[in-house]
Design an enzyme around this catalytic site. Structure first.
Site, mmCIF file in Angstrom:
data_model
loop_
_atom_site.group_PDB
_atom_site.id
_atom_site.type_symbol
_atom_site.label_atom_id
_atom_site.label_comp_id
_atom_site.label_asym_id
_atom_site.label_seq_id
_atom_site.Cartn_x
_atom_site.Cartn_y
_atom_site.Cartn_z
ATOM 1 N N THR A 28 -2.784 25.450 22.984
ATOM 2 C CA THR A 28 -3.145 26.668 22.921
ATOM 3 C C THR A 28 -2.048 26.883 23.449
ATOM 4 O O THR A 28 -1.790 28.922 23.391
ATOM 5 C CB THR A 28 -4.731 26.904 23.683
ATOM 6 O OG1 THR A 28 -4.371 26.907 24.580
ATOM 7 C CG2 THR A 28 -5.751 26.624 22.077
ATOM 8 N N ARG A 36 -12.857 25.377 17.108
ATOM 9 C CA ARG A 36 -13.820 25.945 17.398
ATOM 10 C C ARG A 36 -14.044 27.118 18.214
ATOM 11 O O ARG A 36 -15.204 27.379 19.305
ATOM 12 C CB ARG A 36 -15.195 25.028 17.359
ATOM 13 C CG ARG A 36 -14.849 24.551 16.184
ATOM 14 C CD ARG A 36 -16.377 23.196 15.872
ATOM 15 N NE ARG A 36 -16.583 22.509 15.118
ATOM 16 C CZ ARG A 36 -16.678 23.179 13.626
ATOM 17 N NH1 ARG A 36 -17.710 23.939 14.264
ATOM 18 N NH2 ARG A 36 -16.871 22.197 12.723
ATOM 19 N N ASP A 106 0.036 18.808 15.689
ATOM 20 C CA ASP A 106 1.056 19.803 15.362
ATOM 21 C C ASP A 106 2.254 18.918 15.653
ATOM 22 O O ASP A 106 3.269 19.444 15.189
ATOM 23 C CB ASP A 106 0.765 20.456 16.604
ATOM 24 C CG ASP A 106 0.291 19.877 17.804
ATOM 25 O OD1 ASP A 106 0.914 19.019 18.584
ATOM 26 O OD2 ASP A 106 -0.403 20.693 18.554
ATOM 27 N N HIS A 123 -5.648 11.845 14.437
ATOM 28 C CA HIS A 123 -6.036 12.376 13.496
ATOM 29 C C HIS A 123 -5.368 13.101 12.535
ATOM 30 O O HIS A 123 -5.258 14.064 11.703
ATOM 31 C CB HIS A 123 -7.169 13.824 13.947
ATOM 32 C CG HIS A 123 -8.076 13.649 14.685
ATOM 33 N ND1 HIS A 123 -8.691 15.191 15.188
ATOM 34 C CD2 HIS A 123 -9.057 13.251 14.693
ATOM 35 C CE1 HIS A 123 -10.327 14.484 16.101
ATOM 36 N NE2 HIS A 123 -10.341 13.118 15.525
ATOM 37 N N CYS A 134 -2.397 7.730 -5.112
ATOM 38 C CA CYS A 134 -1.548 6.569 -4.642
ATOM 39 C C CYS A 134 -1.277 6.243 -3.250
ATOM 40 O O CYS A 134 -0.611 4.866 -3.364
ATOM 41 C CB CYS A 134 -0.572 6.885 -5.801
ATOM 42 S SG CYS A 134 0.558 7.668 -5.510
ATOM 43 N N THR A 197 -9.552 19.342 26.208
ATOM 44 C CA THR A 197 -10.446 18.636 24.606
ATOM 45 C C THR A 197 -11.878 19.064 25.083
ATOM 46 O O THR A 197 -12.437 18.397 26.213
ATOM 47 C CB THR A 197 -10.536 16.905 25.282
ATOM 48 O OG1 THR A 197 -11.269 15.859 23.696
ATOM 49 C CG2 THR A 197 -9.995 15.670 25.929
ATOM 50 N N SER A 198 -12.515 18.973 24.409
ATOM 51 C CA SER A 198 -13.907 19.214 24.396
ATOM 52 C C SER A 198 -15.070 18.420 24.201
ATOM 53 O O SER A 198 -15.525 17.787 25.297
ATOM 54 C CB SER A 198 -14.787 20.350 24.006
ATOM 55 O OG SER A 198 -15.236 19.715 22.238
ATOM 56 N N ASN A 222 -9.623 20.738 31.779
ATOM 57 C CA ASN A 222 -10.500 21.481 30.414
ATOM 58 C C ASN A 222 -11.402 22.672 30.846
ATOM 59 O O ASN A 222 -11.679 22.485 32.384
ATOM 60 C CB ASN A 222 -11.589 20.801 29.340
ATOM 61 C CG ASN A 222 -12.113 21.005 28.592
ATOM 62 O OD1 ASN A 222 -10.127 21.713 27.538
ATOM 63 N ND2 ASN A 222 -13.069 21.215 28.021
#
Length: 257
Positions: A28, A36, A106, A123, A134, A197-198, A222
Site C-alpha cells: 500500500t 478489504r 504485484d 496467490h 490447456c 497481513t491481516s 501490521n
C-alpha cells in the site's frame, strides 16, 4: 521497546533462520490498494468481487471483459518498491533469510532486488497469464497488448480457452507445490515475521501456526490487530516502510557467520 527487542532477535539470528510472510500492507505504501481495507478495492466497489470469483469469471463474459479492462489499469505496472521491500532485500543479503512468502501478486519483491528463487508467491502473479483449459502460460503484457488492440476478452491462442492472470481466485485451489514450499520455509524458521497481513486469510495465515509450532518466535508488523497478536512475541504498529529498515538496520544487514 518492542522494536528494539525484535531488532535484537534479527541481529542475533543465524544464517537461514528468518522466514517472512508479507501481505497487502507492504505494497500500500507503493500505491497498490489492499483488498478489504478502508480504501480497498472491494470496500469501495463490492460488485468487483465477481471478477475474483472463478465460477463467475468462467461463466460470465462481461465479468472477464471488466476484469481485463481493470488489469490494463492495474497499479502494479507503474508501482515502485518502497523501503519495506528494500529492507527485506537487505535481510536476504545478510544470509539470514529463508524466503519471503507473499500473498501479493504485484511482483514488487522481485523488482526491489529479491532473488526470485526466495520469493514464494502463494496467490500467484499478475505478471503471467494462464489458460484455464490447456494450462498455457505467458507474459501478461502480450495479452494486454491484444486487449489494447480491441480484443475485450482475448481467448487462448493455442486452444481457444479462457485466459486469466496466473493469480488465485476465490474458488481456485492454491498450487500444491507452491503451498508446500511455503510450509517448508515456515517450518524451518526460528524467527518468523508477518508483515502487512491481516492474518485472516487461510491457508496463508496458517503458516504462522506452522512456524510457531516448530518453535519460531513471531513478530507481527501490521497497522491493525490480527487474530495472532495474542501469541506474538512482538506486535509492531509502525508504518512498514519505516519499521522494517529499523529492524534490519546495519547490524542485521551484515552477513551472518
Amino acid at each position: 521497546m518492542s522494536v528494539e527487542r525484535a531488532r535484537g532477535w534479527l541481529r542475533d539470528a543465524g544464517p537461514g533462520t528468518v522466514g517472512v510472510l508479507t501481505g497487502a500492507g507492504i505494497s500500500t505504501e507503493s500505491g497498490i490498494p489492499d483488498f478489504r481495507g478502508p480504501n480497498g478495492l472491494i470496500t469501495r466497489n463490492p460488485g468487483a468481487q465477481r471478477m475474483f470469483d472463478l465460477q463467475a469469471y468462467l461463466s460470465d463474459r462481461q465479468v472477464r471483459v471488466e476484469a481485463w479492462r481493470r488489469r490494463s489499469d492495474h497499479p502494479a505496472w507503474t508501482a515502485r518498491p518502497n523501503d519495506g521491500h528494500r529492507a527485506l532485500v537487505d535481510l536476504e543479503r545478510s544470509g539470514r533469510l529463508i524466503a519471503v512468502i507473499t500473498q501479493n501478486i504485484d511482483g514488487l519483491h522481485q523488482r526491489a532486488g529479491q532473488d526470485p528463487g526466495r520469493v514464494v508467491e502463494i496467490h500467484g502473479t499478475i505478471h503471467e497469464v494462464e489458460c484455464l483449459a490447456c494450462g498455457w502460460r505467458g507474459p501478461t503484457g502480450q495479452t494486454l497488448a491484444r486487449v489494447d488492440a480491441g480484443e475485450a476478452d482475448p481467448p487462448c491462442l493455442r486452444c481457444g480457452g479462457v485466459l486469466k492472470t496466473a493469480t488465485i481466485s476465490f474458488g481456485q485451489s492454491l498450487r500444491r507445490e507452491v503451498l508446500q514450499a511455503a510450509v517448508d520455509a515456515a517450518r524451518r524458521a526460528r524467527l518468523f515475521l508477518a508483515v502487512g497481513t491481516s492474518l485472516s486469510v487461510h491457508p496463508a495465515a496458517s503458516l504462522v501456526d506452522v512456524a510457531t509450532g516448530a518453535g519460531a518466535r513471531l513478530v507481527i508488523v501490521n497497522a491493525e490487530p490480527t487474530p495472532y497478536d495474542a501469541i506474538a512475541d512482538a506486535c509492531l504498529r509502525e508504518p512498514i516502510g519505516r519499521v522494517l529498515p529499523l529492524l534490519v538496520g546495519e547490524d542485521a544487514a551484515r552477513p551472518a557467520g
